[in-house]
Design a protein around this motif. Sequence first.
Motif, PDB file in Angstrom:
ATOM      1  N   PHE A   1       0.846  -1.190   0.000  1.00 28.74           N
ATOM      2  CA  PHE A   1       0.000   0.000   0.000  1.00 28.74           C
ATOM      3  C   PHE A   1       0.886   1.246   0.000  1.00 28.74           C
ATOM      4  CE2 PHE A   1       0.791  -1.033   4.429  1.00 28.74           C
ATOM      5  CZ  PHE A   1       1.110   0.184   4.993  1.00 28.74           C
ATOM      6  N   GLU A   2       0.310   2.363  -0.341  1.00 30.42           N
ATOM      7  CA  GLU A   2       1.026   3.640  -0.361  1.00 30.42           C
ATOM      8  C   GLU A   2       0.398   4.582   0.656  1.00 30.42           C
ATOM      9  OE1 GLU A   2       2.396   7.202  -3.455  1.00 30.42           O
ATOM     10  OE2 GLU A   2       1.328   5.418  -4.175  1.00 30.42           O
ATOM     11  N   PRO A   3       1.184   5.159   1.557  1.00 33.21           N
ATOM     12  CA  PRO A   3       0.614   6.055   2.569  1.00 33.21           C
ATOM     13  C   PRO A   3       0.132   7.368   1.951  1.00 33.21           C
ATOM     14  CG  PRO A   3       3.002   6.084   2.682  1.00 33.21           C
ATOM     15  CD  PRO A   3       2.634   5.014   1.699  1.00 33.21           C
ATOM     16  N   GLN A   4      -0.793   7.987   2.626  1.00 32.49           N
ATOM     17  CA  GLN A   4      -1.319   9.269   2.163  1.00 32.49           C
ATOM     18  C   GLN A   4      -0.339  10.387   2.511  1.00 32.49           C
ATOM     19  OE1 GLN A   4      -5.228  10.153   3.609  1.00 32.49           O
ATOM     20  NE2 GLN A   4      -5.246  12.245   2.814  1.00 32.49           N
ATOM     21  N   ARG A   5       0.036  11.166   1.519  1.00 29.43           N
ATOM     22  CA  ARG A   5       0.953  12.277   1.732  1.00 29.43           C
ATOM     23  C   ARG A   5       0.173  13.548   2.068  1.00 29.43           C
ATOM     24  NH1 ARG A   5       6.080  10.901   0.091  1.00 29.43           N
ATOM     25  NH2 ARG A   5       6.207   8.943  -1.064  1.00 29.43           N
ATOM     26  N   PRO A   6       0.819  14.478   2.789  1.00 27.91           N
ATOM     27  CA  PRO A   6       2.198  14.468   3.289  1.00 27.91           C
ATOM     28  C   PRO A   6       2.299  13.839   4.679  1.00 27.91           C
ATOM     29  CG  PRO A   6       1.233  16.591   3.736  1.00 27.91           C
ATOM     30  CD  PRO A   6       0.176  15.795   3.017  1.00 27.91           C
ATOM     31  N   ASP A   7       3.540  13.714   5.128  1.00 28.06           N
ATOM     32  CA  ASP A   7       3.839  13.215   6.463  1.00 28.06           C
ATOM     33  C   ASP A   7       3.780  14.388   7.445  1.00 28.06           C
ATOM     34  OD1 ASP A   7       4.835  12.091   8.750  1.00 28.06           O
ATOM     35  OD2 ASP A   7       6.833  11.668   7.949  1.00 28.06           O
ATOM     36  N   ARG A   8       2.912  14.284   8.425  1.00 30.05           N
ATOM     37  CA  ARG A   8       2.754  15.370   9.406  1.00 30.05           C
ATOM     38  C   ARG A   8       3.295  14.974  10.781  1.00 30.05           C
ATOM     39  NH1 ARG A   8      -0.486  18.967   6.796  1.00 30.05           N
ATOM     40  NH2 ARG A   8      -1.833  18.120   5.139  1.00 30.05           N
ATOM     41  N   SER A   9       4.309  14.136  10.796  1.00 27.89           N
ATOM     42  CA  SER A   9       4.814  13.634  12.074  1.00 27.89           C
ATOM     43  C   SER A   9       5.595  14.678  12.860  1.00 27.89           C
ATOM     44  CB  SER A   9       5.690  12.404  11.841  1.00 27.89           C
ATOM     45  OG  SER A   9       6.799  12.721  11.005  1.00 27.89           O
TER      46      SER A   9
ATOM     47  N   LEU B   1       2.506  20.359  18.775  1.00 31.87           N
ATOM     48  CA  LEU B   1       1.927  19.631  17.650  1.00 31.87           C
ATOM     49  C   LEU B   1       1.199  18.385  18.134  1.00 31.87           C
ATOM     50  CD1 LEU B   1       1.619  19.380  14.574  1.00 31.87           C
ATOM     51  CD2 LEU B   1       3.795  18.137  14.541  1.00 31.87           C
ATOM     52  N   VAL B   2       1.797  17.692  19.082  1.00 31.40           N
ATOM     53  CA  VAL B   2       1.140  16.508  19.664  1.00 31.40           C
ATOM     54  C   VAL B   2      -0.151  16.910  20.360  1.00 31.40           C
ATOM     55  CG1 VAL B   2       1.364  14.692  21.394  1.00 31.40           C
ATOM     56  CG2 VAL B   2       3.299  15.225  19.885  1.00 31.40           C
ATOM     57  N   ALA B   3      -0.073  17.999  21.135  1.00 26.83           N
ATOM     58  CA  ALA B   3      -1.246  18.460  21.882  1.00 26.83           C
ATOM     59  C   ALA B   3      -2.373  18.926  20.967  1.00 26.83           C
ATOM     60  CB  ALA B   3      -0.845  19.586  22.829  1.00 26.83           C
ATOM     61  N   SER B   4      -2.033  19.300  19.734  1.00 25.15           N
ATOM     62  CA  SER B   4      -3.064  19.756  18.794  1.00 25.15           C
ATOM     63  C   SER B   4      -3.947  18.615  18.317  1.00 25.15           C
ATOM     64  CB  SER B   4      -2.402  20.435  17.590  1.00 25.15           C
ATOM     65  OG  SER B   4      -1.763  19.473  16.751  1.00 25.15           O
TER      66      SER B   4
ATOM     67  N   PRO C   1      -2.543  12.976  14.821  1.00 27.60           N
ATOM     68  CA  PRO C   1      -2.245  11.577  15.153  1.00 27.60           C
ATOM     69  C   PRO C   1      -0.865  11.117  14.698  1.00 27.60           C
ATOM     70  CG  PRO C   1      -3.865  11.709  13.381  1.00 27.60           C
ATOM     71  CD  PRO C   1      -3.694  13.096  13.912  1.00 27.60           C
ATOM     72  N   GLN C   2      -0.383  11.612  13.545  1.00 32.19           N
ATOM     73  CA  GLN C   2       0.936  11.199  13.078  1.00 32.19           C
ATOM     74  C   GLN C   2       2.026  11.691  14.025  1.00 32.19           C
ATOM     75  OE1 GLN C   2       1.792  11.584   8.834  1.00 32.19           O
ATOM     76  NE2 GLN C   2      -0.377  11.992   8.446  1.00 32.19           N
ATOM     77  N   ALA C   3       1.890  12.916  14.505  1.00 32.75           N
ATOM     78  CA  ALA C   3       2.865  13.459  15.448  1.00 32.75           C
ATOM     79  C   ALA C   3       2.823  12.682  16.757  1.00 32.75           C
ATOM     80  CB  ALA C   3       2.592  14.939  15.700  1.00 32.75           C
ATOM     81  N   ARG C   4       1.624  12.335  17.215  1.00 30.96           N
ATOM     82  CA  ARG C   4       1.498  11.591  18.465  1.00 30.96           C
ATOM     83  C   ARG C   4       2.202  10.239  18.364  1.00 30.96           C
ATOM     84  NH1 ARG C   4      -3.715  10.668  18.530  1.00 30.96           N
ATOM     85  NH2 ARG C   4      -4.194  12.801  19.176  1.00 30.96           N
ATOM     86  N   ALA C   5       1.988   9.555  17.252  1.00 33.75           N
ATOM     87  CA  ALA C   5       2.614   8.248  17.065  1.00 33.75           C
ATOM     88  C   ALA C   5       4.136   8.368  16.968  1.00 33.75           C
ATOM     89  CB  ALA C   5       2.059   7.591  15.803  1.00 33.75           C
TER      90      ALA C   5
END
Length: 425
Positions: free
Chosen positions: A35-43, A320-323, A326-330
Motif C-alpha cells: 500500500f502507499e501512505p497518504q501524503r504528506p507526512d505530518r509527524s 503539535l502533539v497536543a493539537s 495523530p501522526q505526530a502523536r505516534a
Amino acid sequence: MSTVQARAPLRWLVLLWLGWAVLILGYQAVAAGRFEPQRPDRSTPWTAGETLAGSHKGQPDILDPFLNAQVAWDSEFYISIALHGYDDPQMRSAAPGSDLGDETLGPHGAHPRWTSLNAAFFPAYPLAMRALAWPMKPLGLTPIASVTLAGVLISLAGTLAAMIAIADLAAEEDGAGAGEGMRAAAYLLVWPASFFMAQVYTEGMFLGVSFGALALARRERWLWAGALAAAATFTRSTGAILLLPLGWMWLAGGGLARLRARPWSMELANLAAVGAPAAAYLVWRAVFGAHFDFIETHFFGRGLLWLSLSWSSWREAFDLVASGEPQARAYYLVEVWGVLAAGVASLLLLRGDPALALYGLAILGVALTSGAAQGMHRYVLSLPALFLIPARLGRQPVFDRLWTLGNTLALAVLALAFSWDFWAG
C-alpha cells in the motif's frame, strides 16, 4: 557463570545477522508494495512540506530505482560525497549570511564560494562507499546504484561487527548468564531504529567501530581500540566521546600507575591510543570544522549544547502533539520511548559499569541539547546500556517476549515509513 559460557557462539550471531538482513531488506521491498501512505507526512512540524509527491524531484541521487527503499533523507549526502566529493557541483550550497529558516540556496557548481550542504557530514562512511563501489564496476550498475549497494553492504558489515562487540561486552559483565550476549545482540536488531543499520546511513558502520572499540578496550587491546575509536570519530561527531570510556577503562585498569613506573614503556603508546578519538576530532575540526558549523547551525538547526533552540524545538513538538495530530502523536511516542529507555538503562548500568554508562549519558545529553527535537530513538542506538540492561532483564521469558514484540512493532512502522520517504528519525 563464566564468560566463556555466557558468550554467544559466533556462528549463531552470523546466522542471526544474516536472517535479520534478509528480513529487513525483504520487508522493505514487499511491505512498501502492499500500500502507499497518504501524503504528506505530518509527524513533525516541518515534514509536511518535505514529503509531497514531488518533493525530491531536484535530488537525483535519491531517485535511482536500485535499492531505492534503502535511500532517503541523509542518504543523498553520503551518495553525493561518495560520487563527487564534498564539492559536488550539483549539491545545494548555502550563501554567506544565510540563517536558519531564511537560507539562500543554489547549486555549488554555480556558487563555488558558498558552503555545500555536504559539509555537515563526516567523511569515513561515504569514502568507504566510494572505495567499495570501485571493484563493483564490472557489475554494470549505474554510478548511483554502485555506491548505494556499497553503502548498504558497509552498513550490514558494521551491524555484524556491532553484534559481535555488544555480545562480547554483555558476556564480560559481572554476573552474566547463559545467552546474555545473544540477547544483547538480538535486542540491538529489534530496536525501533535498528533498520537504519541496513540503509545508506552511518548507523551500521558507526556502531560497528564504536562498539568494537569499547569491546577491545575492555580486553586492553588499546592500539586496536584506538584505531577503531578514531574511525568512529571520522564517521560521526559523537565518536569523539569515546575518549571518556576509553580513558576510564585505562585508568581503572592501572594504566596511569604503569606509565608512572615506566614512562617510556608500551604504556605510552596505549595512552596515545586512548587519546586517538580526541586527536581524530581535532584533525577533522581543522579541515572541516568551520564549514560544518555553518551548515549545522544555519541550515540544519543543530549545534553543541544549544539549550535555547532545543527547548523551543521540544516545545513546538509537544504543541503539535497536543493539537491532536495523530501522526505526530505516534512519532513522538517513539522518540520519548527512546529517551526514557536509554536514560533509565544508562542509570541502571552506572554502578556496575560506569565507563559505558557515562558514555551513553554523554551521547544522550548531546543529542537532547543539539537543537532539534527529532531522531532520539536513532541516536540512542549508540548506547551500549540500551542493550546490556535489557539483556539481563531478558532472563525472564515474559520480559524477553514483550520487549521483542513491542520494539519490533515500532521497527516495522518506521522501516515502512522510511521506505516511502516519510520521516523515521
